[in-house]
Write a protein that holds these residues in place. Structure first.
Motif, PDB file in Angstrom:
ATOM      1  N   ASP A   1      13.693  11.782  -2.045  1.00 37.22           N
ATOM      2  CA  ASP A   1      14.499  12.242  -3.174  1.00 37.22           C
ATOM      3  C   ASP A   1      14.311  11.290  -4.352  1.00 37.22           C
ATOM      4  OD1 ASP A   1      16.073   9.999  -2.726  1.00 37.22           O
ATOM      5  OD2 ASP A   1      17.794  11.087  -1.947  1.00 37.22           O
ATOM      6  N   ASP A   2      15.053  11.499  -5.422  1.00 40.51           N
ATOM      7  CA  ASP A   2      14.876  10.693  -6.629  1.00 40.51           C
ATOM      8  C   ASP A   2      15.903   9.576  -6.764  1.00 40.51           C
ATOM      9  OD1 ASP A   2      17.119  12.180  -7.156  1.00 40.51           O
ATOM     10  OD2 ASP A   2      16.345  13.120  -8.990  1.00 40.51           O
ATOM     11  N   ALA A   3      16.572   9.220  -5.664  1.00 43.40           N
ATOM     12  CA  ALA A   3      17.587   8.168  -5.738  1.00 43.40           C
ATOM     13  C   ALA A   3      16.979   6.789  -5.940  1.00 43.40           C
ATOM     14  CB  ALA A   3      18.457   8.185  -4.477  1.00 43.40           C
TER      15      ALA A   3
ATOM     16  N   THR B   1       9.758   5.524  -3.978  1.00 45.93           N
ATOM     17  CA  THR B   1       9.306   5.548  -2.584  1.00 45.93           C
ATOM     18  C   THR B   1       7.790   5.405  -2.524  1.00 45.93           C
ATOM     19  OG1 THR B   1      11.144   6.976  -1.921  1.00 45.93           O
ATOM     20  CG2 THR B   1       9.250   6.893  -0.445  1.00 45.93           C
TER      21      THR B   1
ATOM     22  N   ARG C   1      14.542  12.451   3.561  1.00 39.86           N
ATOM     23  CA  ARG C   1      15.522  12.018   2.563  1.00 39.86           C
ATOM     24  C   ARG C   1      14.972  10.923   1.651  1.00 39.86           C
ATOM     25  NH1 ARG C   1      20.307   9.830   5.487  1.00 39.86           N
ATOM     26  NH2 ARG C   1      21.471  10.109   3.537  1.00 39.86           N
TER      27      ARG C   1
ATOM     28  N   ASP D   1      15.833   9.758   9.992  1.00 44.30           N
ATOM     29  CA  ASP D   1      15.742  10.267   8.624  1.00 44.30           C
ATOM     30  C   ASP D   1      16.614   9.434   7.679  1.00 44.30           C
ATOM     31  OD1 ASP D   1      14.921  11.867   6.509  1.00 44.30           O
ATOM     32  OD2 ASP D   1      16.470  13.389   6.864  1.00 44.30           O
TER      33      ASP D   1
ATOM     34  N   ALA E   1      10.559  17.126   3.458  1.00 55.27           N
ATOM     35  CA  ALA E   1      12.018  17.235   3.511  1.00 55.27           C
ATOM     36  C   ALA E   1      12.702  15.896   3.790  1.00 55.27           C
ATOM     37  CB  ALA E   1      12.418  18.246   4.577  1.00 55.27           C
TER      38      ALA E   1
ATOM     39  N   HIS F   1      18.012   7.210   4.473  1.00 48.29           N
ATOM     40  CA  HIS F   1      17.915   7.394   3.030  1.00 48.29           C
ATOM     41  C   HIS F   1      17.394   6.137   2.342  1.00 48.29           C
ATOM     42  CE1 HIS F   1      19.845   8.301  -1.075  1.00 48.29           C
ATOM     43  NE2 HIS F   1      18.869   9.161  -0.903  1.00 48.29           N
TER      44      HIS F   1
END
Length: 364
Positions: free
Chosen positions: A237-239, A242, A234, A204, A232, A206
Motif C-alpha cells: 500500500d502507500d503508507a 516498499t 499489505r 501479511d 494484494a 503491514h
C-alpha cells in the motif's frame, strides 16, 4: 576537564540528538547546547533531517549574540566539510565560540578534522565527554562509518520456551499490547524494516509505523528470493515506501510499479546474500535496519555476522512446540556460540524486553 555544568549540557545534547532517530539518514543524529560566557544555557538544537541545518547551526541561531565567548557542547565532532550545508567548525568560529566540547570523534574521512580546524583558530577543544552515551544514540551512523554497512537490530517476540508461534502456525498475539507499541517505536527509529517471505506469507504484516505522530516512515523491505509476494500484500500500500529484494533471475512480471532489487543468492542458493542486501540498502541511504524476519532470515543474518543488537520481547507463556526463534545460523558446536552481553531489561506490561549485544564486534 569538563565542568559539572558542561556535563549536564552534554547530557541534554545527547537527549536532543535522539529526537531525530529515523529521520536524518544518511546523516548522523547530533545534538548541541550552547552555554554563554557565564555558563548559562543560551541555545540548543539538533540535526532534524538530512539536508537541513546541522545541530550546531540550529543551536547558534537560538543563542544569537550570547554565543560569543561561550561554549558549545556537541555529541559528534563538528564537521569540517561543505556538503548540502557548510562546515560547522567554521560556523562555530565565526560565531565567536571560545570553547567546544564534543563527545565522539568523527570516524569518517569526509567530515572529520573539525577539531583541528577549531584548535587552529584558537578555540579550546575537549573531546570524549559522555562518549559512550552519545555513541549509543548514534550507533547506526557510527556502524556504517566503521563497517560500511547499516546497523542491524534483530527484534523478535517469543514465549519463555523460545517459540514464536504455535504448532499450527498461529502467533497473534504472543506479546502484549505494550510490547507491540514499543515495536512501533523501534520502527520509527529505523530507516528500514526487513522481513522474509516466510513472515510475509504467514502473517501479511503491514510494517508501517502506527500510533506515533510526525514520523518518517521506514522503508519496508521484503526479502523474497523467488518473488512469491502477491499484489494484494499489505506492504504494497502507500503508507510507506516498499522494496522487494529478489534473486537475479526471479520473475517479477506480476509486480508492475513495485520497487525491486535484484541480488545474488547466498552460498546455498536458497536465500539472498545478506552482505549484498545490506550493501543495496546502504546505497539507498539506509543506515539502520530493524530486522523483523522469522527464524530463517534471522539465522542468515547471524551467520553473516550482521546483527549488532538483539531486542527480545519475552512473554510469560509456554507453547512446547512450534517454530523456534532462530533457525540454522551456521553454529554447529558450543565453541561457536554467539554470546551476548545484556545491556537492558525492562518490564512492558506482562512481558520482559531484553536488549543484548554480541560480546565480540561484528566485522561483516
Amino acid at each position: 576537564m569538563a565542568t559539572a555544568t558542561e556535563t549536564d549540557a552534554m547530557r541534554r545534547a545527547v537527549a536532543l540528538s535522539a529526537r531525530a532517530l529515523g529521520a536524518t539518514a544518511p546523516n548522523p543524529v547530533v545534538g548541541c547546547v550552547i552555554l554563554d560566557a557565564s555558563g548559562a544555557v543560551a541555545g540548543e538544537g539538533w540535526h532534524q533531517r538530512a539536508g537541513g541545518p546541522h545541530a550546531e547551526v540550529n543551536a547558534l541561531f537560538a543563542a544569537g549574540q550570547r554565543a560569543r565567548g561561550g561554549t558549545a557542547l556537541v555529541t559528534l565532532e563538528p564537521c569540517n566539510h561543505t556538503g548540502r550545508t557548510g562546515p560547522c567548525a567554521r560556523a562555530l568560529i565565526e560565531a565567536g565560540i571560545a570553547r567546544v566540547v564534543y563527545a565522539v570523534d568523527d570516524p569518517g574521512p569526509v567530515a572529520s578534522g573539525g577539531a583541528g580546524t577549531l584548535r587552529a583558530a584558537g578555540v579550546d577543544v575537549e573531546s570524549g565527554l559522555l562518549a559512550q552515551e552519545a555513541a549509543a544514540v548514534n550507533a547506526a551512523w557510527l556502524t556504517f562509518a566503521r563497517l560500511g554497512r547499516p546497523y542491524v537490530r534483530w527484534k523478535y517476540a517469543a514465549t519463555l520456551d523460545g517459540r514464536i508461534a504455535a504448532a499450527d502456525g498461529s502467533s497473534r498475539w504472543i506479546s502484549s499490547p505494550e510490547s507491540r507499541a514499543d515495536v512501533h517505536r523501534l520502527r520509527a527509529e529505523a530507516d528500514a524494516v526487513v522481513v522474509g517471505s516466510g513472515t510475509l506469507l504467514a502473517d501479511d504484516p503491514h510494517l508501517a509505523v502506527r500510533g506515533i505522530d510526525g514520523v518518517t516512515q521506514p522503508l519496508r523491505v521484503v526479502v523474497d528470493s523467488r518473488a512469491r509476494i502477491t499484489g494484494a500484500a499489505r506492504v504494497l500500500d502507500d503508507a510507506a515506501p516498499t522494496l522487494i529484494a529478489v534473486a537475479e533471475d526471479a520473475d517479477t512480471s506480476h509486480l508492475p510499479g513495485v520497487g525491486i532489487a535484484r541480488l545474488p543468492c547466498d552460498k546455498n542458493g536458497t536465500g539472498l546474500d545478506v552482505p549484498a542486501l545490506l550493501a543495496e540498502l546502504a546505497g539507498r541511504g539506509v543506515r539502520s535496519v530493524l530486522l523483523e524476519g522469522g527464524p530463517t532470515l534471522a539465522g542468515a543474518f547471524v551467520e553473516a555476522g550482521a546483527v549488532d543488537t538483539v531486542t527480545a520481547y519475552l512473554a510469560p507463556a509456554l507453547l512446547g512446540a512450534g517454530p523456534a526463534v532462530l533457525a540454522d545460523a551456521g553454529i554447529t558446536t558450543i565453541a561457536q556460540v554467539l554470546r551476548l552481553d545484556v545491556t537492558d531489561v525492562a518490564r512492558l506490561g506482562p512481558d520482559l524486553r531484553v536488549t543484548a549485544v554480541p560480546t565480540a564486534p561484528q566485522e561483516s
